[in-house]
Design a protein around this motif. Sequence first.
Motif, PDB file in Angstrom:
ATOM      1  N   ARG A 109      44.774 -17.726   2.719  1.00  0.00           N
ATOM      2  CA  ARG A 109      45.037 -18.376   1.574  1.00  0.00           C
ATOM      3  C   ARG A 109      45.168 -17.246   0.386  1.00  0.00           C
ATOM      4  O   ARG A 109      45.228 -17.837  -0.682  1.00  0.00           O
ATOM      5  N   LEU A 110      45.250 -15.869   0.811  1.00  0.00           N
ATOM      6  CA  LEU A 110      45.496 -15.027  -0.262  1.00  0.00           C
ATOM      7  C   LEU A 110      46.865 -14.277  -0.286  1.00  0.00           C
ATOM      8  O   LEU A 110      47.267 -13.850   0.821  1.00  0.00           O
ATOM      9  N   MET A 111      47.211 -14.268  -1.422  1.00  0.00           N
ATOM     10  CA  MET A 111      48.662 -13.349  -1.608  1.00  0.00           C
ATOM     11  C   MET A 111      48.422 -12.043  -1.878  1.00  0.00           C
ATOM     12  O   MET A 111      47.350 -11.618  -2.856  1.00  0.00           O
ATOM     13  N   TYR A 112      49.016 -11.264  -0.890  1.00  0.00           N
ATOM     14  CA  TYR A 112      48.715  -9.751  -1.163  1.00  0.00           C
ATOM     15  C   TYR A 112      50.216  -9.077  -1.942  1.00  0.00           C
ATOM     16  O   TYR A 112      49.968  -8.001  -2.407  1.00  0.00           O
ATOM     17  N   ASN A 113      51.278  -9.737  -1.634  1.00  0.00           N
ATOM     18  CA  ASN A 113      52.510  -9.264  -2.539  1.00  0.00           C
ATOM     19  C   ASN A 113      53.607 -10.320  -2.401  1.00  0.00           C
ATOM     20  O   ASN A 113      53.267 -11.387  -1.630  1.00  0.00           O
ATOM     21  N   PHE A 114      54.349 -10.305  -3.516  1.00  0.00           N
ATOM     22  CA  PHE A 114      55.353 -11.306  -3.662  1.00  0.00           C
ATOM     23  C   PHE A 114      56.831 -10.638  -4.139  1.00  0.00           C
ATOM     24  O   PHE A 114      56.614  -9.630  -4.874  1.00  0.00           O
ATOM     25  N   TYR A 115      57.890 -11.414  -3.758  1.00  0.00           N
ATOM     26  CA  TYR A 115      59.279 -10.739  -4.372  1.00  0.00           C
ATOM     27  C   TYR A 115      59.795 -12.183  -4.997  1.00  0.00           C
ATOM     28  O   TYR A 115      60.207 -12.956  -3.976  1.00  0.00           O
ATOM     29  N   ASN A 116      60.334 -11.876  -6.151  1.00  0.00           N
ATOM     30  CA  ASN A 116      61.078 -13.048  -6.679  1.00  0.00           C
ATOM     31  C   ASN A 116      62.667 -12.875  -6.242  1.00  0.00           C
ATOM     32  O   ASN A 116      63.159 -11.674  -6.888  1.00  0.00           O
ATOM     33  N   TYR A 117      63.287 -13.660  -5.642  1.00  0.00           N
ATOM     34  CA  TYR A 117      64.504 -13.701  -5.472  1.00  0.00           C
ATOM     35  C   TYR A 117      65.289 -13.890  -6.508  1.00  0.00           C
ATOM     36  O   TYR A 117      65.121 -14.906  -7.282  1.00  0.00           O
ATOM     37  N   SER A 118      66.201 -13.013  -6.559  1.00  0.00           N
ATOM     38  CA  SER A 118      67.300 -13.353  -7.775  1.00  0.00           C
ATOM     39  C   SER A 118      68.750 -13.159  -7.505  1.00  0.00           C
ATOM     40  O   SER A 118      69.473 -12.728  -8.224  1.00  0.00           O
ATOM     41  N   GLY A 119      69.023 -13.642  -6.393  1.00  0.00           N
ATOM     42  CA  GLY A 119      70.538 -13.747  -5.997  1.00  0.00           C
ATOM     43  C   GLY A 119      71.046 -12.898  -4.965  1.00  0.00           C
ATOM     44  O   GLY A 119      70.319 -11.772  -4.737  1.00  0.00           O
ATOM     45  N   LYS A 120      72.164 -12.996  -4.365  1.00  0.00           N
ATOM     46  CA  LYS A 120      72.379 -12.249  -3.265  1.00  0.00           C
ATOM     47  C   LYS A 120      73.407 -11.035  -3.738  1.00  0.00           C
ATOM     48  O   LYS A 120      73.841 -10.211  -3.148  1.00  0.00           O
ATOM     49  N   SER A 137      47.984 -17.723  13.159  1.00  0.00           N
ATOM     50  CA  SER A 137      47.752 -17.197  11.722  1.00  0.00           C
ATOM     51  C   SER A 137      48.802 -17.554  10.865  1.00  0.00           C
ATOM     52  O   SER A 137      48.620 -17.486   9.526  1.00  0.00           O
ATOM     53  N   MET A 138      49.847 -18.581  11.144  1.00  0.00           N
ATOM     54  CA  MET A 138      50.628 -19.092  10.228  1.00  0.00           C
ATOM     55  C   MET A 138      50.015 -19.957   9.300  1.00  0.00           C
ATOM     56  O   MET A 138      48.942 -20.544   9.388  1.00  0.00           O
ATOM     57  N   GLY A 139      50.692 -20.424   8.218  1.00  0.00           N
ATOM     58  CA  GLY A 139      50.234 -21.138   7.458  1.00  0.00           C
ATOM     59  C   GLY A 139      49.631 -20.741   6.065  1.00  0.00           C
ATOM     60  O   GLY A 139      49.186 -21.708   5.159  1.00  0.00           O
ATOM     61  N   GLY A 140      49.435 -19.489   5.823  1.00  0.00           N
ATOM     62  CA  GLY A 140      48.733 -19.045   4.521  1.00  0.00           C
ATOM     63  C   GLY A 140      49.501 -19.347   3.321  1.00  0.00           C
ATOM     64  O   GLY A 140      48.837 -19.779   2.331  1.00  0.00           O
ATOM     65  N   VAL A 141      50.939 -19.177   3.235  1.00  0.00           N
ATOM     66  CA  VAL A 141      51.634 -19.346   2.187  1.00  0.00           C
ATOM     67  C   VAL A 141      51.701 -21.037   1.996  1.00  0.00           C
ATOM     68  O   VAL A 141      51.548 -21.228   0.674  1.00  0.00           O
ATOM     69  N   ASP A 142      51.664 -21.810   2.746  1.00  0.00           N
ATOM     70  CA  ASP A 142      51.680 -23.199   2.852  1.00  0.00           C
ATOM     71  C   ASP A 142      50.371 -23.688   1.997  1.00  0.00           C
ATOM     72  O   ASP A 142      50.518 -24.328   1.505  1.00  0.00           O
ATOM     73  N   LEU A 143      49.232 -23.028   2.531  1.00  0.00           N
ATOM     74  CA  LEU A 143      47.841 -23.246   2.010  1.00  0.00           C
ATOM     75  C   LEU A 143      48.157 -22.938   0.394  1.00  0.00           C
ATOM     76  O   LEU A 143      47.462 -23.934  -0.302  1.00  0.00           O
ATOM     77  N   VAL A 144      48.664 -21.864   0.142  1.00  0.00           N
ATOM     78  CA  VAL A 144      48.513 -21.403  -1.356  1.00  0.00           C
ATOM     79  C   VAL A 144      49.461 -22.652  -1.987  1.00  0.00           C
ATOM     80  O   VAL A 144      49.211 -22.826  -3.165  1.00  0.00           O
ATOM     81  N   ASP A 145      50.528 -22.849  -1.708  1.00  0.00           N
ATOM     82  CA  ASP A 145      51.467 -23.803  -2.491  1.00  0.00           C
ATOM     83  C   ASP A 145      50.964 -25.186  -2.438  1.00  0.00           C
ATOM     84  O   ASP A 145      50.877 -25.857  -3.405  1.00  0.00           O
ATOM     85  N   MET A 146      49.908 -25.430  -1.400  1.00  0.00           N
ATOM     86  CA  MET A 146      49.206 -26.751  -1.529  1.00  0.00           C
ATOM     87  C   MET A 146      48.235 -26.594  -2.528  1.00  0.00           C
ATOM     88  O   MET A 146      48.106 -27.770  -3.513  1.00  0.00           O
ATOM     89  N   VAL A 200      50.703 -17.910 -13.753  1.00  0.00           N
ATOM     90  CA  VAL A 200      49.228 -18.426 -14.208  1.00  0.00           C
ATOM     91  C   VAL A 200      48.531 -19.113 -12.930  1.00  0.00           C
ATOM     92  O   VAL A 200      47.447 -18.870 -12.676  1.00  0.00           O
ATOM     93  N   ASP A 201      49.222 -20.006 -12.459  1.00  0.00           N
ATOM     94  CA  ASP A 201      48.764 -20.988 -11.156  1.00  0.00           C
ATOM     95  C   ASP A 201      48.356 -20.088  -9.990  1.00  0.00           C
ATOM     96  O   ASP A 201      47.375 -20.060  -9.334  1.00  0.00           O
ATOM     97  N   VAL A 202      49.306 -18.998  -9.806  1.00  0.00           N
ATOM     98  CA  VAL A 202      49.145 -18.132  -8.840  1.00  0.00           C
ATOM     99  C   VAL A 202      47.792 -17.434  -8.871  1.00  0.00           C
ATOM    100  O   VAL A 202      46.851 -17.172  -7.915  1.00  0.00           O
ATOM    101  N   ALA A 203      47.635 -16.938 -10.170  1.00  0.00           N
ATOM    102  CA  ALA A 203      46.378 -16.064 -10.296  1.00  0.00           C
ATOM    103  C   ALA A 203      45.180 -16.847 -10.269  1.00  0.00           C
ATOM    104  O   ALA A 203      44.018 -16.304 -10.106  1.00  0.00           O
ATOM    105  N   LYS A 204      45.182 -18.166 -10.896  1.00  0.00           N
ATOM    106  CA  LYS A 204      44.083 -19.100 -10.855  1.00  0.00           C
ATOM    107  C   LYS A 204      43.682 -19.310  -9.387  1.00  0.00           C
ATOM    108  O   LYS A 204      42.675 -19.285  -9.106  1.00  0.00           O
ATOM    109  N   VAL A 205      44.701 -19.753  -8.749  1.00  0.00           N
ATOM    110  CA  VAL A 205      44.271 -19.959  -7.052  1.00  0.00           C
ATOM    111  C   VAL A 205      43.972 -18.698  -6.385  1.00  0.00           C
ATOM    112  O   VAL A 205      42.916 -18.708  -5.584  1.00  0.00           O
ATOM    113  N   LYS A 206      44.367 -17.543  -6.795  1.00  0.00           N
ATOM    114  CA  LYS A 206      43.996 -16.291  -6.090  1.00  0.00           C
ATOM    115  C   LYS A 206      42.499 -16.008  -6.542  1.00  0.00           C
ATOM    116  O   LYS A 206      41.651 -15.361  -5.646  1.00  0.00           O
TER     117      LYS A 206
END
Length: 378
Positions: A115-126, A217-226, A249-255
């Motif tokens: 349940r740890l996020m190591y990187n993320f990318y904000n999708y901003s359109g096609k 190993s799946m479900g890490g992102v789903d656990l973070v969302d939960m 802020v929520d991501v940093a708190k959960v991390k």
Amino acid sequence: MVGIAVLQAYTLYWSKATFCSYCWCYDTKKISTLKRYMHFVDNNAFTNINDKLFKIQLVINSLRIQCLKIEPEESHLIDEQDIPSKTRYTKIRQYNPKKPQKWAFKNLVRAGAFRLMYNFYNYSGKNEATDERDNRTAGCPLMSNKVIEKEGRGALDYRFDNNSGIIIVKWVDNSTVQLTSNFIGVEPLSTIKRGSKTKRDQTNVPCPQIVKSYNESMGGVDLVDMLISLYRIKVGTRRWYIKIFWHLVDVAKVKGCNLYRRHQDQHCVPKRSQIPLKCFSLYLTESLIKHNHVDFNAVTGRPAKRNSMEPISGRKPATATPYDDSKYDQVGHWPIPSEIKQRCRVCKAYVQIQCEKCKIYSCLVANRNCFRDFHFKK
């Protein structure tokens, strides 16, 4: 506190009528003004007009750098993460009628099984130059979906690149799935149970090793969302980047909570002795409010409720022990006289000296200085 205690309006969190103990300001007009002028970039100084996330990009980059510093696990997975929002910024907002939150901003997150996020990318359109996902394996001659699905469930096709060490596998389950890896391949083949459309019994379906590893190993992102959804900070606003900011802020708190729990597991601390996310959020709230902060409006003491100055036997401490972040910051800890007696937090003697910031009682006499001992980290 906003994510834990649910109130009808955000101004109630700073109202004296709600008796929020963590409030550092009871002026709702001041809070509204701070919220109104909450910005993260100078619009006049920004030159890259093609960046749709420029209003929040600096905050995103700051959190991403901290995520990249975390010691990684062996298995990582990439999945989508939604940021619920009803703001009318249609350039990057996504619509999915199959999800509970139909309108949301989308993140692509790389996370591990812990349940740890190591990187993320904000999708901003096609229209982004970095976004060409129509056919990511155009140069790889895999079987088409129509051809491979005719072979039935369990059919697979794969290609391996010797130069990069990357394998691409296409496998048929209920539908066609495609996976890519640089550390695991097809063999050894295993079998999984699947229901048959023609028979009532389950049948064995061949499964490549890359699919088995993914399922384990799946479900890490789903656990973070939960975990984020449990105590999500909900603030009504029309500005889309404020929604993304509070999500970060929520991501940093959960991390931070997941890092704490991983460290506790490494030291063999039992699960029942570890701080849950709710208590961790309260700990974080009080630490941020009181750390390096002096309360100039603190009330010295409190009126006595009885004529006798003697304490009631068996009474518990009037205030809880402060957290270490505010206890040892050496800021604003001033001894003040109190109108009642309480036991010293160190030597248990009856005293009338109270810390202005921590609200605890401790001795400050000629032969002992428990006040200093309590605020000094050994």
